[in-house]
Design a protein around this motif. Structure first.
Motif, PDB file in Angstrom:
ATOM      1  N   ALA A 101     -10.701   4.854   0.123  1.00  0.00           N
ATOM      2  CA  ALA A 101     -10.509   3.406  -0.029  1.00  0.00           C
ATOM      3  C   ALA A 101      -9.253   2.953   0.712  1.00  0.00           C
ATOM      4  CB  ALA A 101     -10.413   3.042  -1.503  1.00  0.00           C
ATOM      5  N   GLU A 102      -8.192   3.769   0.658  1.00  0.00           N
ATOM      6  CA  GLU A 102      -6.944   3.424   1.342  1.00  0.00           C
ATOM      7  C   GLU A 102      -7.100   3.491   2.862  1.00  0.00           C
ATOM      8  OE1 GLU A 102      -4.009   4.898  -2.301  1.00  0.00           O
ATOM      9  OE2 GLU A 102      -4.140   6.084  -0.465  1.00  0.00           O
ATOM     10  N   VAL A 103      -7.921   4.403   3.328  1.00  0.00           N
ATOM     11  CA  VAL A 103      -8.192   4.483   4.766  1.00  0.00           C
ATOM     12  C   VAL A 103      -8.843   3.182   5.242  1.00  0.00           C
ATOM     13  CG1 VAL A 103      -9.678   5.566   6.511  1.00  0.00           C
ATOM     14  CG2 VAL A 103      -8.318   6.989   4.967  1.00  0.00           C
ATOM     15  N   GLN A 104      -9.759   2.653   4.469  1.00  0.00           N
ATOM     16  CA  GLN A 104     -10.405   1.387   4.829  1.00  0.00           C
ATOM     17  C   GLN A 104      -9.390   0.253   4.889  1.00  0.00           C
ATOM     18  OE1 GLN A 104     -13.629   0.749   2.048  1.00  0.00           O
ATOM     19  NE2 GLN A 104     -14.964   2.238   3.047  1.00  0.00           N
ATOM     20  N   THR A 105      -8.489   0.216   3.912  1.00  0.00           N
ATOM     21  CA  THR A 105      -7.447  -0.816   3.895  1.00  0.00           C
ATOM     22  C   THR A 105      -6.506  -0.670   5.083  1.00  0.00           C
ATOM     23  OG1 THR A 105      -7.514  -0.907   1.470  1.00  0.00           O
ATOM     24  CG2 THR A 105      -5.551  -1.804   2.543  1.00  0.00           C
ATOM     25  N   SER A 129       6.645  -4.344  13.579  1.00  0.00           N
ATOM     26  CA  SER A 129       5.228  -4.150  13.883  1.00  0.00           C
ATOM     27  C   SER A 129       4.965  -2.789  14.510  1.00  0.00           C
ATOM     28  CB  SER A 129       4.737  -5.258  14.818  1.00  0.00           C
ATOM     29  OG  SER A 129       5.476  -5.259  16.034  1.00  0.00           O
ATOM     30  N   GLU A 130       5.948  -2.273  15.244  1.00  0.00           N
ATOM     31  CA  GLU A 130       5.795  -0.936  15.829  1.00  0.00           C
ATOM     32  C   GLU A 130       5.651   0.102  14.724  1.00  0.00           C
ATOM     33  OE1 GLU A 130       8.167   2.243  18.750  1.00  0.00           O
ATOM     34  OE2 GLU A 130       9.161   0.394  18.066  1.00  0.00           O
ATOM     35  N   PHE A 131       6.489  -0.018  13.704  1.00  0.00           N
ATOM     36  CA  PHE A 131       6.398   0.892  12.556  1.00  0.00           C
ATOM     37  C   PHE A 131       5.049   0.722  11.853  1.00  0.00           C
ATOM     38  CE2 PHE A 131       6.625   1.722   8.026  1.00  0.00           C
ATOM     39  CZ  PHE A 131       7.196   2.981   7.958  1.00  0.00           C
ATOM     40  N   ASP A 132       4.654  -0.528  11.632  1.00  0.00           N
ATOM     41  CA  ASP A 132       3.408  -0.802  10.910  1.00  0.00           C
ATOM     42  C   ASP A 132       2.217  -0.115  11.571  1.00  0.00           C
ATOM     43  OD1 ASP A 132       4.921  -2.374   9.233  1.00  0.00           O
ATOM     44  OD2 ASP A 132       4.314  -4.272  10.174  1.00  0.00           O
ATOM     45  N   LYS A 133       2.110  -0.251  12.895  1.00  0.00           N
ATOM     46  CA  LYS A 133       0.998   0.357  13.622  1.00  0.00           C
ATOM     47  C   LYS A 133       1.056   1.885  13.540  1.00  0.00           C
ATOM     48  CE  LYS A 133       0.462  -3.399  16.999  1.00  0.00           C
ATOM     49  NZ  LYS A 133       0.578  -3.793  18.427  1.00  0.00           N
ATOM     50  N   MET A 134       2.246   2.425  13.743  1.00  0.00           N
ATOM     51  CA  MET A 134       2.405   3.877  13.724  1.00  0.00           C
ATOM     52  C   MET A 134       2.115   4.426  12.332  1.00  0.00           C
ATOM     53  SD  MET A 134       5.691   6.064  15.114  1.00  0.00           S
ATOM     54  CE  MET A 134       5.732   5.007  16.583  1.00  0.00           C
ATOM     55  N   PHE A 135       2.620   3.729  11.329  1.00  0.00           N
ATOM     56  CA  PHE A 135       2.409   4.166   9.945  1.00  0.00           C
ATOM     57  C   PHE A 135       0.913   4.167   9.611  1.00  0.00           C
ATOM     58  CE2 PHE A 135       1.707   3.403   5.450  1.00  0.00           C
ATOM     59  CZ  PHE A 135       2.606   4.249   4.825  1.00  0.00           C
ATOM     60  N   ALA A 136       0.217   3.097   9.960  1.00  0.00           N
ATOM     61  CA  ALA A 136      -1.216   2.987   9.664  1.00  0.00           C
ATOM     62  C   ALA A 136      -2.002   4.095  10.361  1.00  0.00           C
ATOM     63  CB  ALA A 136      -1.736   1.612  10.077  1.00  0.00           C
ATOM     64  N   GLN A 181      -7.167   0.693   7.929  1.00  0.00           N
ATOM     65  CA  GLN A 181      -7.877   0.340   9.161  1.00  0.00           C
ATOM     66  C   GLN A 181      -7.938  -1.171   9.343  1.00  0.00           C
ATOM     67  OE1 GLN A 181      -9.042   2.699  11.548  1.00  0.00           O
ATOM     68  NE2 GLN A 181      -8.993   0.754  12.677  1.00  0.00           N
ATOM     69  N   LYS A 182      -8.134  -1.910   8.252  1.00  0.00           N
ATOM     70  CA  LYS A 182      -8.158  -3.383   8.318  1.00  0.00           C
ATOM     71  C   LYS A 182      -6.788  -3.921   8.723  1.00  0.00           C
ATOM     72  CE  LYS A 182     -11.802  -4.038   4.851  1.00  0.00           C
ATOM     73  NZ  LYS A 182     -12.121  -4.507   3.478  1.00  0.00           N
ATOM     74  N   ILE A 183      -5.738  -3.304   8.183  1.00  0.00           N
ATOM     75  CA  ILE A 183      -4.380  -3.717   8.563  1.00  0.00           C
ATOM     76  C   ILE A 183      -4.153  -3.444  10.041  1.00  0.00           C
ATOM     77  CG2 ILE A 183      -1.916  -3.216   8.248  1.00  0.00           C
ATOM     78  CD1 ILE A 183      -2.560  -2.601   5.284  1.00  0.00           C
ATOM     79  N   LEU A 184      -4.547  -2.273  10.475  1.00  0.00           N
ATOM     80  CA  LEU A 184      -4.353  -1.866  11.871  1.00  0.00           C
ATOM     81  C   LEU A 184      -5.128  -2.793  12.809  1.00  0.00           C
ATOM     82  CD1 LEU A 184      -3.024   0.273  13.692  1.00  0.00           C
ATOM     83  CD2 LEU A 184      -5.092   1.658  13.421  1.00  0.00           C
ATOM     84  N   ASP A 185      -6.319  -3.192  12.407  1.00  0.00           N
ATOM     85  CA  ASP A 185      -7.161  -4.041  13.250  1.00  0.00           C
ATOM     86  C   ASP A 185      -6.543  -5.440  13.470  1.00  0.00           C
ATOM     87  OD1 ASP A 185      -9.004  -2.042  13.518  1.00  0.00           O
ATOM     88  OD2 ASP A 185     -10.355  -2.798  11.948  1.00  0.00           O
ATOM     89  N   ARG A 186      -5.763  -5.897  12.530  1.00  0.00           N
ATOM     90  CA  ARG A 186      -5.186  -7.261  12.680  1.00  0.00           C
ATOM     91  C   ARG A 186      -3.745  -7.256  13.181  1.00  0.00           C
ATOM     92  NH1 ARG A 186      -1.813  -7.804   8.500  1.00  0.00           N
ATOM     93  NH2 ARG A 186      -2.309  -6.947   6.440  1.00  0.00           N
ATOM     94  N   LEU A 187      -3.171  -6.054  13.313  1.00  0.00           N
ATOM     95  CA  LEU A 187      -1.783  -6.016  13.803  1.00  0.00           C
ATOM     96  C   LEU A 187      -1.725  -6.306  15.316  1.00  0.00           C
ATOM     97  CD1 LEU A 187      -0.342  -2.953  11.841  1.00  0.00           C
ATOM     98  CD2 LEU A 187       0.223  -5.370  11.520  1.00  0.00           C
ATOM     99  N   LEU A 241       0.828  -1.206   0.000  1.00  0.00           N
ATOM    100  CA  LEU A 241       0.000   0.000   0.000  1.00  0.00           C
ATOM    101  C   LEU A 241       0.861   1.254   0.000  1.00  0.00           C
ATOM    102  CD1 LEU A 241      -2.794   1.273   0.087  1.00  0.00           C
ATOM    103  CD2 LEU A 241      -2.734   1.097   2.585  1.00  0.00           C
ATOM    104  N   ALA A 242       1.956   1.226   0.748  1.00  0.00           N
ATOM    105  CA  ALA A 242       2.863   2.371   0.789  1.00  0.00           C
ATOM    106  C   ALA A 242       3.424   2.657  -0.602  1.00  0.00           C
ATOM    107  CB  ALA A 242       4.004   2.112   1.772  1.00  0.00           C
ATOM    108  N   ALA A 243       3.752   1.608  -1.345  1.00  0.00           N
ATOM    109  CA  ALA A 243       4.264   1.775  -2.711  1.00  0.00           C
ATOM    110  C   ALA A 243       3.201   2.388  -3.617  1.00  0.00           C
ATOM    111  CB  ALA A 243       4.720   0.423  -3.266  1.00  0.00           C
ATOM    112  N   LYS A 244       1.946   1.976  -3.432  1.00  0.00           N
ATOM    113  CA  LYS A 244       0.848   2.516  -4.231  1.00  0.00           C
ATOM    114  C   LYS A 244       0.600   3.986  -3.913  1.00  0.00           C
ATOM    115  CE  LYS A 244      -1.609  -1.877  -4.877  1.00  0.00           C
ATOM    116  NZ  LYS A 244      -2.824  -2.667  -4.535  1.00  0.00           N
TER     117      LYS A 244
END
Length: 215
Positions: free
Chosen positions: A203-207, A157-164, A209-215, A94-97
């Motif tokens: 649309a990206e916000v929804q994606t 994972s710390e970066f992933d959560k913060m980034f999202a 949020q889904k990533i954040l919810d499963r991290l 997603l970051a690349a997109k």
């Protein structure tokens, strides 16, 4: 003798009649040519008018471009961190997109401002880093310097959560700006881009949020 003279007169009359008929025909052809060539300048004028109309912009259009450029730049800066710091594959993708979409939009909006004869920098009084100080206003969704430094220092994972979390806030700010442009702008291209930004980033916000919810 009289017969010869009459014959010559008749021949001269026939010749003159033929010449006049030919001249009239040529005149008709030329008239048609003039009419045909006359449509070209008219078409050019219409095209020129359309181009000028397309190049016009009101204050809302200018503000939209001036504010969205640095907003996009920060999103690209955040996205550039993902390849070496993120752990989640979907987040990396997603970051690349995000980078691939927003880099060209920066170029487009910079070109608009140049064409409109306006500065590409955001006006004074708008803080580029999401913090407000006396006499300034924070740009919607922008991360401040402290947040950006924390994101740069994080990994896995710390970066992933913060980034999202940061990108969701960032995108929501861009959506707010895009809605303002759609409501108040006048330039068709700028309003179309604002509509596209709103749809893409929602649309990206929804994606995210889904990533954040499963991290």
């Amino acid at each position: 003798m009289r017969t010869i003279v009459m014959r010559r007169a008749l021949l001269t009359g026939v010749t003159l009649s033929a010449l006049l008929a030919t001249t009239a025909a040529c005149g008709d052809d030329m008239s048609g040519m003039d009419h045909g060539s006359g449509t070209s300048p008219t078409g050019t004028a219409s095209a020129s008018s359309s181009a000028q109309a397309s190049a016009t912009a009101n204050d809302a259009d200018v503000m939209f471009a001036q504010m969205m450029i640095p907003h996009h730049r920060q999103a690209v800066e955040m996205a550039d961190l993902a390849p070496t710091r993120a752990n989640d594959p979907e987040l990396k993708d997603l970051a690349a997109k995000i980078k691939a979409a927003q880099d060209p939009e920066i170029v487009t909006m910079t070109g608009w401002l140049t064409a409109w004869g306006k500065p590409t920098a955001a006006p004074e009084g708008h803080n580029m880093h999401g913090t407000s100080s006396p006499g300034t206003s924070a740009m919607a969704g922008m991360a401040n310097d402290g947040q950006m430094n924390e994101l740069k220092a994080a990994k896995g994972s710390e970066f992933d959560k913060m980034f999202a979390q940061m990108m969701i806030a960032h995108h929501n700010g861009a959506i707010e700006m895009a809605k303002t442009e759609q409501a108040n702008g006048s330039n068709p291209e700028a309003k179309a881009l604002a509509t596209q930004i709103e749809a893409d980033q929602a649309a990206e916000v929804q994606t995210l949020q889904k990533i954040l919810d499963r991290l």
